[in-house]
Motif scaffolding. Structure first.
Motif, PDB file in Angstrom:
ATOM      1  N   GLU A 201      -1.982  13.788  -1.654  1.00 35.59           N
ATOM      2  CA  GLU A 201      -1.299  14.038  -2.919  1.00 35.59           C
ATOM      3  C   GLU A 201      -1.869  13.089  -3.964  1.00 35.59           C
ATOM      4  OE1 GLU A 201       2.961  12.802  -4.061  1.00 35.59           O
ATOM      5  OE2 GLU A 201       3.169  14.888  -3.394  1.00 35.59           O
ATOM      6  N   LEU A 202      -2.481  13.648  -5.015  1.00 35.47           N
ATOM      7  CA  LEU A 202      -3.117  12.855  -6.056  1.00 35.47           C
ATOM      8  C   LEU A 202      -2.350  12.988  -7.366  1.00 35.47           C
ATOM      9  CD1 LEU A 202      -6.879  13.793  -5.508  1.00 35.47           C
ATOM     10  CD2 LEU A 202      -5.692  11.771  -4.673  1.00 35.47           C
ATOM     11  N   ASN A 203      -2.320  11.900  -8.124  1.00 34.43           N
ATOM     12  CA  ASN A 203      -1.725  11.889  -9.460  1.00 34.43           C
ATOM     13  C   ASN A 203      -2.854  11.759 -10.480  1.00 34.43           C
ATOM     14  OD1 ASN A 203       0.981  12.016  -8.558  1.00 34.43           O
ATOM     15  ND2 ASN A 203       0.941   9.835  -8.125  1.00 34.43           N
ATOM     16  N   VAL A 204      -3.069  12.827 -11.244  1.00 33.43           N
ATOM     17  CA  VAL A 204      -4.168  12.886 -12.202  1.00 33.43           C
ATOM     18  C   VAL A 204      -3.598  12.801 -13.616  1.00 33.43           C
ATOM     19  CG1 VAL A 204      -6.108  14.268 -13.025  1.00 33.43           C
ATOM     20  CG2 VAL A 204      -5.500  14.296 -10.601  1.00 33.43           C
ATOM     21  N   ALA A 205      -4.268  12.050 -14.481  1.00 32.41           N
ATOM     22  CA  ALA A 205      -3.824  11.910 -15.865  1.00 32.41           C
ATOM     23  C   ALA A 205      -3.749  13.280 -16.537  1.00 32.41           C
ATOM     24  CB  ALA A 205      -4.771  10.999 -16.639  1.00 32.41           C
ATOM     25  N   GLU A 206      -2.734  13.465 -17.371  1.00 36.93           N
ATOM     26  CA  GLU A 206      -2.504  14.780 -17.983  1.00 36.93           C
ATOM     27  C   GLU A 206      -3.643  15.205 -18.899  1.00 36.93           C
ATOM     28  OE1 GLU A 206       0.521  15.189 -20.935  1.00 36.93           O
ATOM     29  OE2 GLU A 206       0.615  13.029 -21.292  1.00 36.93           O
ATOM     30  N   SER A 207      -4.472  14.271 -19.363  1.00 38.16           N
ATOM     31  CA  SER A 207      -5.602  14.632 -20.227  1.00 38.16           C
ATOM     32  C   SER A 207      -6.639  15.474 -19.486  1.00 38.16           C
ATOM     33  CB  SER A 207      -6.267  13.366 -20.783  1.00 38.16           C
ATOM     34  OG  SER A 207      -6.686  12.517 -19.727  1.00 38.16           O
ATOM     35  N   TYR A 208      -6.627  15.411 -18.155  1.00 33.03           N
ATOM     36  CA  TYR A 208      -7.557  16.198 -17.357  1.00 33.03           C
ATOM     37  C   TYR A 208      -6.908  17.461 -16.790  1.00 33.03           C
ATOM     38  CZ  TYR A 208     -10.465  11.974 -17.351  1.00 33.03           C
ATOM     39  OH  TYR A 208     -11.224  10.913 -17.713  1.00 33.03           O
ATOM     40  N   ALA A 209      -5.667  17.728 -17.162  1.00 35.28           N
ATOM     41  CA  ALA A 209      -4.934  18.841 -16.549  1.00 35.28           C
ATOM     42  C   ALA A 209      -5.643  20.169 -16.754  1.00 35.28           C
ATOM     43  CB  ALA A 209      -3.513  18.899 -17.099  1.00 35.28           C
ATOM     44  N   ASN A 210      -6.191  20.393 -17.960  1.00 36.49           N
ATOM     45  CA  ASN A 210      -6.844  21.670 -18.241  1.00 36.49           C
ATOM     46  C   ASN A 210      -8.177  21.816 -17.534  1.00 36.49           C
ATOM     47  OD1 ASN A 210      -4.732  22.429 -19.937  1.00 36.49           O
ATOM     48  ND2 ASN A 210      -5.707  21.526 -21.741  1.00 36.49           N
ATOM     49  N   ASP A 211      -8.730  20.727 -17.026  1.00 33.54           N
ATOM     50  CA  ASP A 211     -10.020  20.786 -16.329  1.00 33.54           C
ATOM     51  C   ASP A 211      -9.861  21.097 -14.850  1.00 33.54           C
ATOM     52  OD1 ASP A 211     -11.368  20.115 -18.670  1.00 33.54           O
ATOM     53  OD2 ASP A 211     -11.083  17.969 -18.317  1.00 33.54           O
TER      54      ASP A 211
END
Length: 418
Positions: A276-286
């Motif tokens: 389970e990874l937590n990715v910054a929302e700025s990369y959500a669309n990528d």
């Protein structure tokens, strides 16, 4: 008495004197050149910094893997929670960390209210069954009475028919009067009508009795379903494990009063793990399902794929799940911390430079080195990865730039590196 100074004079060679003058002139020219160089150098680089205090990187051409760095943890791919099916007092048969198997009873909910409802509905079902049996007896009795009436009507009809035949014979032989003959005819008509009506009444009565019996049977069947449903609910009070694994967390205390659908415990299936990874929302669309991810677990690198992406943002982060082949590892644990790189894009033969703190200044300019002189130039950056960044304009391959922090260079166009 000194007559003159002729005794102190020395003859000088004119050739030697000319050579000395030439040497002095050359030294003067060199001194002037060095002074000019120092003057102009100082005018173009008003400040100087120690070369060891900055980081320098060379611009190169090569492949650039655009990626996202994220931290996460190992989670069970299948970790169902166990819920209370009804309100009652819960008895826990396991403790946290205990091993469990499929269909093992892990908890029992004691529901006096449900048990009382079952007793009431069973009693009601017994009453309805008794009522159905009584109706069957009544139906048999009424059918018998109707059959009796029909049989009597049939007998009366046959008697009237015989009497009519005798009346016809007697009338031919003038043995009876016209009145007696007509009376025999009327009796036959009456008997025929009575027998016909008796048949119709019996048919209607039988249909009515059959309908009432079917209705009573439906009522009993409906009550049977109610009892079966209560029995099912009571059987579900014995809560079974749905996976082979271990008990994760107990969410209630033993003999606690729980409501319907309250969570009781978490079961962990140890046969399958995910990251389970937590990715910054700025990369959500990528992000996209199926992207490759490089996972580092206990110093070992594994490749996996994004299997799910959360549709919502929590605390400015998007939660993703990565599936990987855990057969290559042993000894992994639930909630074990890992790091990962999500590979977004692979670009070939691009101009790139090592990533550094200089990007904190916005990435619109850089300090390019020309010998010991660093000069501020405008640049344009493109895709970034964990280690490198693409250069779109402003730099050429083999150029050297400073990639460390630019805070101390603010307001300086050029400076000297010692």
């Amino acid at each position: 008495m000194i007559k003159d100074t002729s005794a102190q004079d020395v003859a000088v060679d004119t050739k030697t004197n000319s050579k000395k003058m030439v040497v002095i002139a050359v030294v003067g020219i060199l001194f002037i050149a060095l002074a000019a160089n120092a003057f102009f150098g100082q005018s173009s680089a008003s400040r100087s910094f120690d070369r060891s205090s900055v980081q320098i990187a060379r611009v190169e051409v090569g492949d650039l893997v655009r990626d996202i760095v994220a931290n996460g943890r190992i989670v069970a791919a299948n970790a169902p929670q166990v819920y209370s099916p009804e309100q009652g007092f819960v008895n826990l048969n396991v403790k946290a960390g205990d091993e469990v198997f499929v269909d093992q009873v892990v908890a029992i909910v004691d529901s006096p209210e449900l048990a009382n409802q079952l007793k009431q509905q069973v009693s009601e079902m017994d009453r309805l069954k008794g009522e159905l049996a009584r109706q069957k007896l009544d139906a048999r009795s009424q059918t018998l009475q109707l059959t009796k009436l029909l049989d009597i009507a049939q007998v009366d009809l046959e008697a009237a028919q015989r009497e009519n035949r005798r009346a016809n014979a007697s009338m031919k032989n003038n043995l009876i009067s016209q009145i007696d003959f007509e009376k025999a005819v009327d009796d036959l008509a009456r008997a025929t009508l009575t027998q016909k009506h008796a048949e119709e009444e019996v048919a209607i009565a039988k249909d009515r009795l059959a309908f009432e019996l079917e209705s009573a049977k439906s009522t009993v069947l409906r009550q049977t379903l109610v009892v079966e449903e209560l029995e099912r609910k009571i059987s579900e009070l014995n809560i079974l494990a749905t996976v082979n694994g271990v008990v994760g967390n107990l969410l209630v205390q033993p003999r606690a009063l729980v409501n319907k659908n309250d969570a009781l415990m978490t079961l962990v299936d140890l046969s399958a793990y995910e990251v389970e990874l937590n990715v910054a929302e700025s990369y959500a669309n990528d992000l996209a399902i199926g992207m490759q991810a490089e996972i580092t677990i206990a110093g070992e690198k594994l490749m996996g794929k994004l299997s799910s992406i959360s549709p919502e943002v929590k605390e400015r982060q998007v939660t993703t799940r990565v599936r990987f082949d855990q057969r290559q590892l042993s000894g992994i644990r639930q909630n074990q911390q890992v790091s990962a790189r999500v590979l977004l894009e692979n670009k070939s033969q691009v101009v790139k430079v090592r990533r550094g703190s200089f990007m904190q200044a916005g990435g619109f300019f850089a300090y390019k080195l020309d010998g010991n002189i660093a000069k501020k130039i405008d640049i344009q950056l493109g895709a970034t990865s964990m280690r490198e960044v693409e250069v779109l304009a402003g730099l050429s391959p083999n150029d050297q730039i400073i990639i460390s922090n630019y805070d101390e260079f603010i307001g300086t166009e050029t400076f000297l590196l010692n």
